[in-house]
Write a protein that holds these residues in place. Structure first.
Motif, PDB file in Angstrom:
ATOM      1  N   ALA B 281       0.810  -1.218   0.000  1.00  0.00           N
ATOM      2  CA  ALA B 281       0.000   0.000   0.000  1.00  0.00           C
ATOM      3  C   ALA B 281       0.845   1.270   0.000  1.00  0.00           C
ATOM      4  O   ALA B 281       0.546   2.208  -0.730  1.00  0.00           O
ATOM      5  N   THR B 282       1.905   1.303   0.803  1.00  0.00           N
ATOM      6  CA  THR B 282       2.680   2.544   0.900  1.00  0.00           C
ATOM      7  C   THR B 282       4.183   2.280   0.972  1.00  0.00           C
ATOM      8  O   THR B 282       4.631   1.242   1.439  1.00  0.00           O
ATOM      9  N   LEU B 283       4.940   3.249   0.480  1.00  0.00           N
ATOM     10  CA  LEU B 283       6.398   3.269   0.614  1.00  0.00           C
ATOM     11  C   LEU B 283       6.772   4.692   1.015  1.00  0.00           C
ATOM     12  O   LEU B 283       6.308   5.644   0.383  1.00  0.00           O
ATOM     13  N   VAL B 284       7.579   4.832   2.049  1.00  0.00           N
ATOM     14  CA  VAL B 284       7.997   6.181   2.444  1.00  0.00           C
ATOM     15  C   VAL B 284       9.229   6.546   1.620  1.00  0.00           C
ATOM     16  O   VAL B 284      10.325   6.055   1.869  1.00  0.00           O
ATOM     17  N   LEU B 285       9.013   7.357   0.589  1.00  0.00           N
ATOM     18  CA  LEU B 285      10.096   7.754  -0.315  1.00  0.00           C
ATOM     19  C   LEU B 285       9.882   9.222  -0.681  1.00  0.00           C
ATOM     20  O   LEU B 285       8.910   9.824  -0.245  1.00  0.00           O
ATOM     21  N   GLN B 286      10.765   9.775  -1.503  1.00  0.00           N
ATOM     22  CA  GLN B 286      10.597  11.161  -1.901  1.00  0.00           C
ATOM     23  C   GLN B 286       9.994  11.229  -3.306  1.00  0.00           C
ATOM     24  O   GLN B 286       9.831  10.218  -3.962  1.00  0.00           O
ATOM     25  N   SER B 287       9.725  12.462  -3.746  1.00  0.00           N
ATOM     26  CA  SER B 287       8.964  12.632  -4.984  1.00  0.00           C
ATOM     27  C   SER B 287       9.660  12.072  -6.227  1.00  0.00           C
ATOM     28  O   SER B 287       9.013  11.804  -7.220  1.00  0.00           O
ATOM     29  N   TRP B 288      10.978  11.836  -6.144  1.00  0.00           N
ATOM     30  CA  TRP B 288      11.666  11.265  -7.307  1.00  0.00           C
ATOM     31  C   TRP B 288      11.107   9.886  -7.644  1.00  0.00           C
ATOM     32  O   TRP B 288      11.208   9.417  -8.774  1.00  0.00           O
ATOM     33  N   ALA B 289      10.516   9.233  -6.643  1.00  0.00           N
ATOM     34  CA  ALA B 289      10.079   7.856  -6.843  1.00  0.00           C
ATOM     35  C   ALA B 289       8.766   7.782  -7.617  1.00  0.00           C
ATOM     36  O   ALA B 289       8.429   6.731  -8.163  1.00  0.00           O
ATOM     37  N   ILE B 290       8.026   8.896  -7.673  1.00  0.00           N
ATOM     38  CA  ILE B 290       6.679   8.840  -8.261  1.00  0.00           C
ATOM     39  C   ILE B 290       6.712   8.289  -9.687  1.00  0.00           C
ATOM     40  O   ILE B 290       5.987   7.349 -10.026  1.00  0.00           O
ATOM     41  N   SER B 291       7.602   8.866 -10.519  1.00  0.00           N
ATOM     42  CA  SER B 291       7.602   8.454 -11.929  1.00  0.00           C
ATOM     43  C   SER B 291       8.004   6.985 -12.061  1.00  0.00           C
ATOM     44  O   SER B 291       7.438   6.246 -12.876  1.00  0.00           O
ATOM     45  N   GLN B 292       8.958   6.544 -11.251  1.00  0.00           N
ATOM     46  CA  GLN B 292       9.371   5.126 -11.315  1.00  0.00           C
ATOM     47  C   GLN B 292       8.230   4.201 -10.910  1.00  0.00           C
ATOM     48  O   GLN B 292       8.032   3.140 -11.493  1.00  0.00           O
TER      49      GLN B 292
END
Lengths: 309, 447
Positions: B281-292
């Motif tokens: 459901a969730t991963l705590v990451l930064q916005s760079w991860a969105i496109s991947q």
């Protein structure tokens, strides 16, 4: 040669010249051949080792051009901080594994030194894991041990439901990793033992057979004494290997979940906490421990010549 | 006897050859490259970019697919005097490059590797300009600045947050985006109760996503000064503190069984597919991860629209925050023989290459608008902030305390150990108390 020139009369020179030169050439030749390997050995082994010793007396962080001399502070820390040497307990798992590994290797080496069906195939199968790169072994076993991985599916096939988390359970993780290590290194012990067993003269077995010795007695009185030196060597390697174990736990778990070994801790100290000085001291202490264990072992189990005749 | 001595001399000479061949080379290169750089530094204003340039990069993927060469071609088209731009992409960037720093052999331009502390910047890198001059144009100047001198320019910026699968939240009955700490944990509980998905995936095995959690420092309470405050605090993990909120999210989630069953066998590449296909459901990451993650969702047969972005759970009622940080930074080698071209390359990459837009980064240029992938944050009314730089004279203090304390605030092993403790249900107060004790000892040693 210039000094020789003045007092010597002309005719002697062509006679002495070549011989002297030949002797010089003869004396230099072996060293000339040795220079390159020795140079590389000094450059790549002794110089870094010397630097390691030097770093261990500094507080170097691995980047800074400046290295401050701190004397024995790193070693004092090693002796007084239990968090630094508590990880040695993890090595006990690998030590137990190594003993099992020697037993397994000896067992198969003995069996396969006699007439057995598809002997060479089995030899190959046993030796094969040793040829695989350690990182690859780590990844293969990572998939084997993961939840619903190969091991769990195989167990489920035999009706064993609800297997434990092989790596996820802190009580099991070191046993799982030690098992991986056994799988990988049994082949090496096996080959060593096999070679030693095959060098035992065949007429000893014939004589024993005539005397009515059963196979257990033949193993105990002929084979075991015959490979005794190799077994002793294997134990030394096993203990130093268990103390310095690094590759398999580092690749598979990175030292997480209680699988941190002394070597992983040293690497972490150097590259996470940037305490290269302390890490160097840890590496040297590890070397010292291995040497000490080897020395103790040689004291208590001196290297007796095996008498087979 | 004499012959023996001659032989010994010969060995000595040979050994010298072997050793000095290498030793001389090593000591030689900084000297020779130091010469031209001294003169090059003096004529900065006069020279135009020319000659050859070597760039060290962590983007092995962009090097291999030719994207970087494309930028190089554009750059050479703009400055025809530049004859060659060479890239050296390094996979284990943060392991290898720090070791090369002290040799001076690290190209003309590089991405600053992790592990360099701010008080070391001046030894290795050329100052790019003063904060006062650059701040009119650029964001993210603080991270690699010492006093007024700026040593690194950001390649782009990212926002902290949580990537999540909207469909899984909907299936679990979570209808409003959970922005507060309690709502977020309640949403994870709902996911656990109502779906088969893993509520929160830690990426424990690969580790670096855990290390990167340090970027969320101060975000829970919107404290831009959190890391600086920490250097003056003997108990940053005390209840209610910034470090407390930072690590509580991970600790509570693991402690309550809201993370994957076996953290030791997680896999980063797989985690993208798991999120995309709704198994996580969730991963705590930064916005760079969105496109991947969007790409992974499409590859897994789902839709890119399933992937959403939330702010890091907030500890302040009715508010939410996101830190905007420079991702990687460009720096110029202080021993470079071609600093003018090196600086031109940095400016070109930031202002003209389009690299930041392609990656979905917040542009380093102040004049550029926010990227579209952050619209979710604006819709939620999330306040964005840039973490404040350390005050003058204390640039290296945080790292010094962290090193002396042997915590490794941005390292994986530190949070892996937290996960280990949480899985064995050690009381959070005990685990955090231990960190407080270490930090206090570190402050005493380094402060």
């Amino acid at each position: 040669m210039i000094a020789d020139k003045a007092p010597d009369p002309k005719p002697t020179k062509p006679r002495r010249g070549p011989t002297t030169r030949r002797r010089v050439v003869q004396a230099i030749t072996p060293w000339a051949f040795l220079a390159l390997p020795l140079g590389l050995l000094i450059l790549l082994t002794y110089l870094p080792a010397f630097n390691l010793i030097r770093y261990s007396f500094t507080d170097w962080d691995g980047i800074d051009p400046e290295q401050n001399w701190v004397g024995l502070a790193n070693y004092r820390r090693m002796a007084t901080d239990p968090t630094l040497y508590r990880v040695l307990l993890v090595s006990l798992f690998y030590l137990v594994g190594a003993v099992a590994q020697i037993a397994i290797a000896l067992y198969f080496a003995t069996i396969l030194s006699f007439k057995v069906f598809a002997k060479n195939l089995f030899k190959g199968i046993l030796f094969f894991p040793y040829l695989i790169n350690g990182v690859a072994v780590g990844y293969v076993f990572l998939y084997l041990f993961r939840k619903d991985g190969t091991l769990d599916t195989t167990l489920a096939f035999f009706g064993l439901q609800d297997p434990p988390l092989w790596l996820g359970d802190p009580k099991l993780i070191n046993a799982s990793l030690a098992g991986t290590s056994v799988w990988r290194f049994t082949g090496m012990n096996f080959v060593l033992f096999l070679g030693a067993i095959q060098s035992i003269p065949g007429d000893l077995y014939e004589a024993a057979e005539l005397d009515g010795a059963n196979s257990w007695r033949r193993f105990w009185h002929i084979i075991l004494p015959g490979v005794r030196r190799v077994v002793t060597l294997s134990f030394i390697l096993a203990i130093s290997g268990a103390l310095a174990v690094f590759e398999i736990p580092y690749v598979m778990t990175g030292g997480g979940n209680g699988s941190k070994t002394f070597a992983i801790q040293a690497v972490e100290m150097a590259f996470v906490h940037r305490k290269v000085g302390l890490a160097s001291a840890m590496a040297l202490v590890l070397l010292g421990m291995v040497l000490a264990v080897t020395w103790i072992q040689r004291r208590f189990f001196p290297d007796e010549r095996a008498e087979l005749t | 006897m004499r012959i023996k001595m001659q032989a010994a001399a010969a060995i000595g000479a040979l050994a010298c050859l072997v050793l000095s061949g290498c030793g001389g080379g090593a000591s030689d290169s900084p000297a020779t490259s130091g010469g031209p750089s001294a003169s090059g530094g003096g004529d900065v204003a006069a020279e135009a970019p020319a000659g050859e340039l070597k760039v060290l990069t962590h983007r092995t993927d962009l090097d291999q697919d030719g994207t970087l060469q494309g930028y190089a071609d554009q750059f050479m088209a703009k400055y025809p005097e530049v004859t060659k731009v060479e890239f050296e992409s390094i996979t284990a960037y943060d392991d290898d490059v720090p070791l090369r720093l002290s040799t001076g052999d690290f190209g003309d331009v590089l991405s600053i590797p992790n592990g360099v502390t701010n008080d070391q910047l001046a030894q290795f890198f050329e100052p790019i300009g003063s904060k006062a001059d650059l701040s009119a144009k650029y964001r993210f100047l603080d991270s690699f600045a010492v006093g007024e001198q700026v040593y690194g320019l950001a390649q782009g910026g990212i926002a902290t947050g949580v990537v999540y699968n909207k469909k899984v939240f909907a299936d679990a009955g979570v209808t409003t985006a959970p922005t507060s700490y309690d709502d977020f944990l309640a949403a994870l509980e709902a996911v656990k109760a109502n779906t088969d998905a893993v509520p929160l995936y830690t990426n424990y095995k690969d580790g670096w996503p855990l290390g990167d959690l340090q970027r969320n420092m101060g975000v829970a309470k919107g404290n831009a000064n959190a890391k600086n405050d920490m250097t003056g605090d003997d108990a940053p993990w005390a209840e209610g503190g910034d470090a407390y909120w930072l690590d509580s999210l991970l600790y509570d989630a693991v402690d309550r069984g809201l993370t994957e069953a076996d953290p030791t066998t997680t896999n980063w590449e797989e985690s993208k597919t798991l999120l995309g296909s709704g198994q996580v459901a969730t991963l705590v990451l930064q916005s760079w991860a969105i496109s991947q993650m969007q790409t992974a969702a499409v590859d897994a047969g789902a839709s890119a629209d399933d992937i959403g972005f939330l702010p890091v759970p907030s500890a302040v009622a009715g508010k939410s925050y996101a830190a905007v940080l420079g991702d990687r930074y460009y720096a110029v080698n202080a021993k470079s023989a071609n600093k003018v071209t090196a600086k031109a390359w940095v400016e070109f990459m930031i202002e003209e290459s389009g690299y930041d837009a392609k990656e979905g980064f917040v542009s380093t240029l102040k004049s550029a608008p926010l990227p579209s992938n952050l619209s979710a944050l604006s819709d939620l009314g999330t306040e964005l902030f840039e973490p404040t730089a350390a005050p003058a004279g204390e640039e290296g203090l945080f790292d010094a305390i962290d090193t002396a304390a042997e915590i490794g605030f941005s390292s994986a092993p530190y949070r892996q150990a937290l996960v280990d403790k949480a899985r064995q249900h050690t009381a959070k107060a005990d685990a955090f108390g231990e960190l407080n004790a270490k930090w206090a000892a570190g402050r005493a040693a380094a402060g």
